[in-house]
Scaffold this motif. Sequence first.
Motif, short mmCIF file in Angstrom:
data_model
loop_
_atom_site.label_atom_id
_atom_site.label_comp_id
_atom_site.label_asym_id
_atom_site.label_seq_id
_atom_site.Cartn_x
_atom_site.Cartn_y
_atom_site.Cartn_z
N THR A 15 -50.35 22.75 13.94
CA THR A 15 -50.39 22.92 12.49
C THR A 15 -50.06 24.37 12.12
O THR A 15 -49.35 24.62 11.14
CB THR A 15 -51.76 22.48 11.94
OG1 THR A 15 -51.90 21.08 12.25
CG2 THR A 15 -51.87 22.68 10.45
N ASP A 44 -54.27 15.54 9.32
CA ASP A 44 -55.17 16.04 8.28
C ASP A 44 -54.71 15.62 6.89
O ASP A 44 -55.53 15.18 6.09
CB ASP A 44 -55.30 17.56 8.37
CG ASP A 44 -55.99 18.00 9.66
OD1 ASP A 44 -56.76 17.19 10.21
OD2 ASP A 44 -55.75 19.13 10.11
N ASP A 83 -46.31 16.62 11.79
CA ASP A 83 -47.18 17.47 12.58
C ASP A 83 -48.36 16.65 13.12
O ASP A 83 -49.42 16.58 12.51
CB ASP A 83 -47.64 18.62 11.65
CG ASP A 83 -48.85 19.37 12.15
OD1 ASP A 83 -49.10 19.35 13.36
OD2 ASP A 83 -49.54 19.98 11.31
MG MG Z 1 -53.14 19.99 13.50
#
Ligand code: MG
Length: 187
Positions: A15, A44, A83
């Motif tokens: 990330t 996320d 990601d």
């Molecule tokens: Mg991550």
Amino acid sequence: MPLIIISGFPSSGKTTRANEIKAALLSKIESTCSSLKVHHISDDTLHIPREIYRDTKKEKSARGTLLSAAERVLSPNDIVILDSMNYIKGFRYQLYCKAKEFSTPHCVVHVGVPIDISREWNKARGAEGYPEDVLEALLMRYEEPNAMTRWDSPLFTIPAHTDEKAPVDDIWDALHNKAIKPNSATV
Ligand code: MG
Ligand code: ADP
């Protein structure tokens, strides 16, 4: 525009690198007056909890969620940074096929930190990190990208060192040239 598939161990800095790549791409877009948009999709942003990686079924469904989130925004005018660990080669193959289907280039960015660094950074995250059993299982299962396969190519490997920048110029050139001149080799 392209699908950028990030791959790497849990807590390997994916990330962090995705944000670095996104910022660099946005400044390139601005300096070239391009109208491309950049989308950052991650576990996320999709609210996929780390615990699901304990359960094969839930993990499969999470991969479906990631794939459809990418599919929703994939277009010649959108850069998608996916990601997630993307550690199963069959899944990277599926993503590659999806990019083909949308006639857009793709590349793989492997955040290639050593296992022990991943463990160390995960530990430092405390409750934010992966539970230890999940981390160890994922480290075992990880299928490293291989530049010899068409779905993992072009492949950009980023080492662990913080002072080493992500090769955004190379990523941009490879993907942008391909998007403009799909039949010519990249320079
Ligand atoms: Mg991550
Ligand atoms: P991932 O997305 O792969 O799970 P993150 O980018 O969220 O990894 O980073 C995991 C942890 O490692 C974070 O706490 C972050 O601050 C730390 N970290 C990431 N990259 C580096 C780096 N290059 N040097 C030191 N710590 C880092």
